[in-house]
Write a protein that holds these residues in place. Structure first.
Motif, PDB file in Angstrom:
ATOM      1  N   LYS A 150       0.849  -1.192   0.000  1.00 20.56           N
ATOM      2  CA  LYS A 150       0.000   0.000   0.000  1.00 20.56           C
ATOM      3  C   LYS A 150       0.880   1.236   0.000  1.00 20.56           C
ATOM      4  O   LYS A 150       1.755   1.383   0.840  1.00 20.56           O
ATOM      5  CB  LYS A 150      -0.888   0.009   1.261  1.00 20.56           C
ATOM      6  N   GLU A 179      -3.081   5.814  -0.755  1.00 26.01           N
ATOM      7  CA  GLU A 179      -4.395   5.211  -0.961  1.00 26.01           C
ATOM      8  C   GLU A 179      -4.341   3.997  -1.892  1.00 26.01           C
ATOM      9  O   GLU A 179      -5.229   3.172  -1.898  1.00 26.01           O
ATOM     10  CB  GLU A 179      -5.355   6.259  -1.577  1.00 26.01           C
ATOM     11  N   ASP A 180      -3.275   3.972  -2.716  1.00 22.49           N
ATOM     12  CA  ASP A 180      -3.227   2.943  -3.754  1.00 22.49           C
ATOM     13  C   ASP A 180      -2.643   1.648  -3.231  1.00 22.49           C
ATOM     14  O   ASP A 180      -1.731   1.659  -2.424  1.00 22.49           O
ATOM     15  CB  ASP A 180      -2.344   3.411  -4.915  1.00 22.49           C
TER      16      ASP A 180
END
Ligand SMILES: Nc1nc2c(ncn2[C@@H]2O[C@H](COP(=O)(O)OP(=O)(O)OP(=O)(O)O)[C@@H](O)[C@H]2O)c(=O)[nH]1
Ligand SMILES: [Mg+2]
Lengths: 609, 85
Positions: free
Chosen positions: A44, A47-48
């Motif tokens: 992570k 946010e991705d």
């Protein structure tokens, strides 16, 4: 989800980087070919989330083994490639890098092992390297986590070079020129580790080292394993768990269906952990009282051998012997792993180049390399009949290994080409990494074996109470009694052996066998067929046809060996002589017959020369 | 002097001159870092027909007998005399 793929030469630290990035646990060892399948994890960033894939090591994107194919395919699927480069071996590693830079994919380089490069007097001008390659280069020490945060932060800066493909000779020239511009080597003296490194590759010193290592490994596993098992039997099972089970047995009314399944048979009104064959008695005892102690010690020793970098050196020293059975030295690594569990052994066989080698390794391992779970039971149960009988079991398996290997090498077409393998430097294993690996393996055992062991015991009870065993016992009597000299009932152990070998060996106890019968039973159980878990991977790795051939070989071998023992052991030849005789005959045969592979390889050489 | 890896003595240095055998074999050796023009040092032979171990740059490689026979090395002149040939 975007895919980040870790690509690099074998043994450069890809899996260490992977486990840091994703937090997933993977096998890490100091030899080429630890990772044989790609492993997926998640990373992570803000946010991705990204999928990170740990690839097997490869020297080139034009692959030469099943494992390298996997790696090459993965580059094509990647959205970003992290090329892990071993800073101590810049030139060789950059050969692969130059190939990766020709693909249509953004690349970033993790220049790993920068700590070791420092010790070896290798200095690399990182900025210059970045400039010449045209992609970001981040220095890392994967084992300590140094530089990995920077690596992640730099991921978006990965560059897609998509360079013009080079001819082979031009590639070397290109890489050579890059290296000469960025690398300076300061000469320094050999460390003691490096002297030991050379000593273990010279015959005069290497052979004694092999002998010492194998002797110590054997003594440790058997000695310490027995000690712990003995301790557990006396205090845990005798003092604590036993009384508890006795209470449960009384509470269940000392009989009845549930009692038979959970507690099993009583002997003079008492539970016998080895013979009662209840799920909670024999089942729990076999797994936690016998298998687990031995396996834990084995994996401690194996972990040390793996991480120090000794295994590839053992492979070099064993090369001549392995050639006799149609293999080369490196195949000893799957076999050593096989003593822990045959499943990883079969998977590790993927590193081998040819179908022929993979077939031989898988077959020989299934037949003649008993896993630790089974060995623990054999050592525990046969050992008490006397050391000579235990020696007969080991000697017979050794005999089978050599003779079957000689036969397959002779009759299977083709030859096994000799090896070309990199020998890693010795590294001092870190205690933390060792414990982590041990934990992974022990947990794996408990998770995977428990259902089979308990299920196996359950099945035994069903087979007995339903009368199926009596029925099969009559049908198979000619085979079991005629050929092997065992009571017809022993067919039940062969049935359960499909599920779990350790439980099957335990089931020999209630049959009331004499010493020679017990030895025959143990040998046949070890050789006749792999357990269900191994069978499943064998089928996947070998394919239906080869698996079928392999299975026929297994069954024939097991019954021939059983028959031989039935004819000779104790009736004609006493156990100690039998053990010594088998070993001597096997060695003489190996010398006299020689390696068919060797002959064929040399003939082939003459043809092409 | 040109010798195969098998015939070189432990401790001798040289430059890889030629790799005999199919193109696949030469390519594979190239991938692992052993190619024409590369400096190489022989470390040891494990018995007469066993594998040969060599040192290139900073790493060590073990090469089985059948393959080691096909790798020809131009052995350094000085070395030759010092080992007494
Ligand atoms: N000193 C040092 N050792 C490292 C570093 N990174 C990895 N290692 C060691 O290098 C060895 C190989 O690590 P792995 O992660 O198994 O290598 P790999 O690239 O996944 O290897 P394969 O799966 O066989 O291709 C292990 O013994 C690690 O402990 C590092 O930065 N410094
Ligand atoms: Mg790996």
């Amino acid at each position: 989800m975007k895919k980040i793929v870790l690509v690099g030469n074998p043994n450069v630290g890809k899996s260490v980087v992977f486990s840091h990035l994703t937090g997933s646990k993977v096998m890490i060892s100091n030899y080429s070919g630890t990772t044989v399948e790609f492993t997926r994890g998640q990373l992570k960033i803000g946010e991705d989330s990204y999928a990170v894939l740990d690839a097997p090591g490869t020297y080139s994107l034009t692959p030469s083994s099943k494992v390298e194919e996997v790696a090459a395919d993965m580059v094509d699927q990647a959205d970003v490639v992290i090329n892990v480069v071993d800073a101590t071996n810049l030139e060789r590693n950059l050969l692969l890098t130059s190939e990766v830079l020709e693909r249509d994919v953004p690349v970033i380089i993790a220049l790993n092992m920068i700590d070791e490069a420092g010790h070896k007097g290798v200095k690399i001008d990182v900025e210059k390297l970045e400039e010449l390659l045209g992609v970001p280069v981040i220095t890392t020490v994967a084992v300590s986590g140094e530089g990995l945060k920077k690596l992640v932060d730099a991921l978006p800066k990965a560059v897609n070079r998509k360079k013009e493909p080079l001819e082979v000779a031009d590639r070397w020239a290109y890489v050579g020129s890059v290296v000469s511009e960025v690398q300076t080597i300061i000469h320094r003296h050999h460390t003691w580790l490096e002297s030991l490194q050379d000593a273990s590759l010279r015959p005069l010193t290497g052979i004694p080292i092999v002998a010492i290592v194998l002797y110590l490994a054997f003594q440790l596993v058997i000695g310490v394993g027995e000690m712990i098992a003995g301790f557990l039997e006396e205090y845990l099972f005798g003092g604590l768990y036993g009384p508890l089970m006795n209470r449960l047995s009384e509470w269940l009314g000392s009989g009845g269906f549930l009692h038979d399944i959970l507690i099993g048979r009583l002997f003079d009104g008492a539970i016998e952990f080895e013979e009662s064959l209840g799920v909670l008695t024999t089942g729990v005892f076999v797994e936690f009282g016998v298998v687990l102690p031995f396996l834990t010690v084995f994996y401690l020793v194996l972990g040390f051998l793996e991480d120090s970098g000794y295994l590839p050196r053992l492979a070099v020293m064993a090369d001549r012997v392995m050639h006799r059975v149609g293999l080369h030295g490196y195949s000893i690594i799957p076999m050593v792993l096989g003593f822990g569990c045959n499943v990883p052994a079969v998977l590790a066989a993927r590193n081998l180049e040819s179908r022929r080698e993979r077939f031989i390794v898988c077959t020989l391992t299934s037949v003649a390399v008993p896993c630790m779970a089974q060995l623990a039971m054999i050592v525990g149960l046969v050992g008490r009949l006397g050391g000579a009988y235990l020696a007969v079991v080991f000697a017979t398996l050794f005999f089978i290994w050599i003779v079957l290997g000689l036969i397959i090498d002779r009759f299977m077409p083709g030859y096994t080409p000799s090896m070309v393998v990199e020998i890693p430097p010795y590294r001092i294993p870190s205690l933390r990494a060792q414990l982590k690996k041990l934990g992974m393996r022990v947990k794996g055992l408990i998770v995977h074996a428990t259902p089979y062991i308990l299920g196996g015991i359950l099945l035994v009870n069903i087979l007995y109470t339903s009368g199926i065993v009596d029925y099969l016992g009559v049908i198979f009597k000619p085979l079991i009694q005629g050929v092997l000299g065992l009571p017809g009932e022993a067919v039940s152990t062969l049935l359960i052996g499909f599920l779990r070998k350790d439980v099957a060996v335990a089931m020999l106890v209630p049959l009331g066998l004499n010493a020679r019968q017990f030895v025959i039973g143990a040998v046949v159980l070890a050789a006749y067929f792999p357990c269900a878990a191994t069978f499943a991977v064998l089928l996947r790795e070998l394919g239906l046809r080869d698996m079928f051939k392999s299975a026929i070989i297994m069954v024939l071998t097991a019954f021939s060996a059983g028959f031989m023992l039935n004819m000779l052991l104790d009736t004609v030849v006493p156990a100690p002589y039998m053990a010594a005789g088998l070993v001597v005959v096997a060695i003489i045969l190996a010398f006299v017959v020689g390696s068919t592979s060797d002959r064929r390889e040399l003939e082939d050489l003459d043809k092409t020369a | 002097m040109k010798l195969s890896l098998v015939d070189m003595k432990p401790g001798q240095n040289g430059v890889i001159e030629k790799v005999m055998g199919g193109p696949g074999f030469a390519a594979k050796l190239g991938h692992i870092g052993l190619h024409r023009g590369k400096r190489i040092k022989k470390l040891s032979s494990i018995f007469r027909r066993g594998p040969v171990t060599v040192c290139i740059d900073n790493f060590q490689v073990a090469i089985g007998y059948g393959k080691a026979m096909r790798i020809m090395v131009e052995v350094d002149d000085g070395e030759e005399n010092s080992t007494g040939r």
